[in-house]
Write an enzyme that holds these catalytic residues in place. Structure first.
Site, PDB file in Angstrom:
ATOM      1  N   PHE A 263      18.011  13.594  22.025  1.00  0.00           N
ATOM      2  CA  PHE A 263      17.237  14.712  22.019  1.00  0.00           C
ATOM      3  C   PHE A 263      17.767  15.669  20.532  1.00  0.00           C
ATOM      4  O   PHE A 263      18.686  16.229  20.904  1.00  0.00           O
ATOM      5  CB  PHE A 263      16.305  15.437  23.083  1.00  0.00           C
ATOM      6  CG  PHE A 263      15.387  14.204  23.831  1.00  0.00           C
ATOM      7  CD1 PHE A 263      14.463  13.984  23.891  1.00  0.00           C
ATOM      8  CD2 PHE A 263      16.316  13.341  24.553  1.00  0.00           C
ATOM      9  CE1 PHE A 263      13.489  13.787  24.398  1.00  0.00           C
ATOM     10  CE2 PHE A 263      15.364  12.720  25.429  1.00  0.00           C
ATOM     11  CZ  PHE A 263      13.773  12.530  25.388  1.00  0.00           C
ATOM     12  N   CYS A 264      16.552  16.914  20.295  1.00  0.00           N
ATOM     13  CA  CYS A 264      16.673  18.075  19.868  1.00  0.00           C
ATOM     14  C   CYS A 264      17.184  18.953  20.711  1.00  0.00           C
ATOM     15  O   CYS A 264      17.301  19.229  21.486  1.00  0.00           O
ATOM     16  CB  CYS A 264      15.436  18.498  19.130  1.00  0.00           C
ATOM     17  SG  CYS A 264      15.525  20.638  18.322  1.00  0.00           S
ATOM     18  N   PRO A 265      18.417  19.376  19.998  1.00  0.00           N
ATOM     19  CA  PRO A 265      18.765  19.545  18.438  1.00  0.00           C
ATOM     20  C   PRO A 265      20.203  18.560  18.304  1.00  0.00           C
ATOM     21  O   PRO A 265      21.281  18.417  17.415  1.00  0.00           O
ATOM     22  CB  PRO A 265      19.258  20.806  17.958  1.00  0.00           C
ATOM     23  CG  PRO A 265      20.187  21.353  19.387  1.00  0.00           C
ATOM     24  CD  PRO A 265      19.274  20.921  20.481  1.00  0.00           C
TER      25      PRO A 265
END
Lengths: 130, 76
Positions: free
Chosen positions: B13-15
């Protein structure tokens, strides 16, 4: 590339806030900003040398996050340093209260700093608090 | 000879995908292309934003069966 100063004060011990602080620090640093992070109060315990202590969830999002492949906040902070030149400063007051010296902290942190100096350095920049 | 590197950041998942890309960009030579595979929709929008901000060249963004392919050329 326009660059600005981002100063982040972290006092929380909750997973969500530590995660968001780490995201701002890492993405801010790799986007060309000068990032400084001040670690104090409940946050510093997670930056002891070799610590992999999980931070407790504050709300339902933290619980949801725990089961997903979300980048660990300590890794993001370390990447902010390695890839973006961010500086993380342990608060000297918190270290006094915890009765620890710099040797007890993760080696990728900077020198202990007092609030006076951190605030002086943060002048003219944006300050985020988590 | 410019090279092409594929970075498999699926599942992160981000980042996470952005950070993986940046780690590899630092090691790449100017002119090399890097393709990030990501299942995180936010990263598919955020990585091109970063590329624009720092001034590399965005080659393209495509989606195939829930996997985004973001390709960038290192220009500096």
């Amino acid at each position: 590339m326009a660059s600005s100063k981002i100063s982040i004060i972290v006092v929380t011990g909750s997973h969500e806030r530590l995660q968001m602080a780490a995201m701002v620090a890492s993405v801010g640093a790799v986007s060309g900003n000068e990032v400084s992070v001040f670690l104090s109060m409940n946050s510093l315990q997670y930056f002891l040398k070799g610590s992999d202590r999980p931070a407790p969830a504050e709300g339902s999002f933290g619980t949801l996050m725990a089961g997903k492949n979300v980048p660990p906040f300590r890794l993001l902070f370390e990447q902010a340093v390695d890839l973006g030149g961010a500086k993380l400063f342990p608060c000297s007051m918190a270290m006094d209260v915890m009765n620890i010296d710099a040797d007890a902290l993760a080696p990728w942190l900077g020198e202990p700093l007092g609030l006076t100096r951190f605030l002086a350095d943060a002048q003219d920049g944006q300050v985020y608090t988590f | 000879m410019p090279e092409k590197k594929v970075i498999d950041a699926r599942g992160s998942f981000c980042p996470g995908p952005l950070m993986e890309l940046i780690g590899w960009i630092k090691l790449a030579n100017i002119g090399d292309e890097l393709e990030v595979l990501s299942t995180d929709k936010g990263s598919a929008a955020d990585i091109p934003e970063w590329i624009r901000k720092v001034g590399h060249e965005l080659i393209g963004v495509t989606e195939d069966a829930g996997v985004w392919h973001v390709t960038v050329k290192k220009t500096k």
